[in-house]
Design a protein around this motif. Structure first.
Motif, PDB file in Angstrom:
ATOM      1  N   ASN A 150     -47.324 -20.817 -12.755  1.00 55.78           N
ATOM      2  CA  ASN A 150     -46.577 -19.762 -13.442  1.00 55.78           C
ATOM      3  C   ASN A 150     -47.516 -18.716 -14.034  1.00 55.78           C
ATOM      4  O   ASN A 150     -47.240 -17.511 -13.977  1.00 55.78           O
ATOM      5  N   ASP A 153     -48.886 -16.563 -11.225  1.00 59.29           N
ATOM      6  CA  ASP A 153     -47.864 -15.615 -10.785  1.00 59.29           C
ATOM      7  C   ASP A 153     -47.742 -14.454 -11.762  1.00 59.29           C
ATOM      8  O   ASP A 153     -47.596 -13.290 -11.358  1.00 59.29           O
ATOM      9  N   ASN A 157     -48.453 -10.600 -10.817  1.00 53.88           N
ATOM     10  CA  ASN A 157     -47.453  -9.554 -11.035  1.00 53.88           C
ATOM     11  C   ASN A 157     -48.008  -8.439 -11.919  1.00 53.88           C
ATOM     12  O   ASN A 157     -47.733  -7.247 -11.692  1.00 53.88           O
TER      13      ASN A 157
END
Length: 237
Positions: A150, A153, A157
């Motif tokens: 997580n 990610d 992003n």
């Protein structure tokens, strides 16, 4: 106070709450124990309760037992079986025994003496604990990996969004740096400079054909623009 002395002649008066006797009886007691004289005028309001508490007689039924007798019985029996919850509570409250769940046989509650060492865990119990610990470690590793993914990610992003913003900024900068002025825009920029009416057409044509010089001119302070314009137009001719 009365130990070793014949109590013949003494009595307790419930109305006066005093231990009473003839004077010669008191004299006989105080001759051997002078401190006993204080009992002659001292009220004993709880005489009956003390008599019951310190009496030699006690219950003698099948289940009567003193603490000393119970301790002796416990020391003789390594395994003690109890039949009632009340008896079990008494044993546990006195901290003389410990209750082990593994020692329940035939629906009876079995209590082990506190002096007896608890049984060592079996190999099956060790295997179960080891397997449970392994599963817990695997769950913790899986949770950590999930959090790590997580986080990665989120970073990816953020980088992607940053690249988009940078690209848009560069595009805006390129548009501003390579801006192409229209004739109307050039006229609007020339009006505040205070040029003569016959000078505006020549300046318009020159700046329209030299957009780079127009961008430089229009980025300068207004009070300097007339001088700069005449200079670049003179050099251009």
């Amino acid at each position: 106070m009365f130990q070793g002395i014949s109590l013949s002649g003494f009595s307790w008066n419930s109305e006066t709450q005093l231990i009473e006797a003839e004077d010669e009886v008191w004299d006989k007691l105080t001759d051997s124990k002078p401190d006993a004289i204080m009992l002659k005028m001292k009220k004993v309001s709880n005489y009956n309760e003390m008599l019951e508490l310190f009496a030699r007689d006690r219950v003698s039924g099948a289940h009567s037992e003193t603490a000393k007798e119970r301790n002796a019985r416990l020391q003789k029996n390594d395994n003690i079986r109890v039949e009632t919850i009340a008896e079990l509570d008494d044993l546990l409250a006195s901290k003389e025994v410990t209750l082990e769940n593994q020692c329940i046989f035939d629906d009876d509650i079995q209590v082990l003496d506190s002096m007896v060492s608890p049984p060592k865990p079996s190999s099956n119990a060790k295997k179960c604990k080891s397997k449970k610990r392994k599963l817990e470690q695997e769950d913790e590793a899986e949770a950590f990996n999930s959090k790590l993914v997580n986080c990665l990610d989120y970073v990816a992003n953020a980088i992607s969004e940053g690249n988009k913003i940078l690209a848009e900024t560069n595009e805006i900068f390129d548009r501003a740096y390579h801006r192409e002025f229209t004739g109307e825009q050039i006229c609007n920029e020339l009006e505040p400079m205070g040029l003569e009416p016959n000078e505006i057409p020549d300046a318009l044509i020159y700046l329209a054909n030299n957009q780079a010089k127009a961008r430089i001119l229009f980025s300068c302070p207004l009070q300097m623009c007339v001088g700069i314009l005449k200079g670049i137009m003179k050099d251009g001719k």
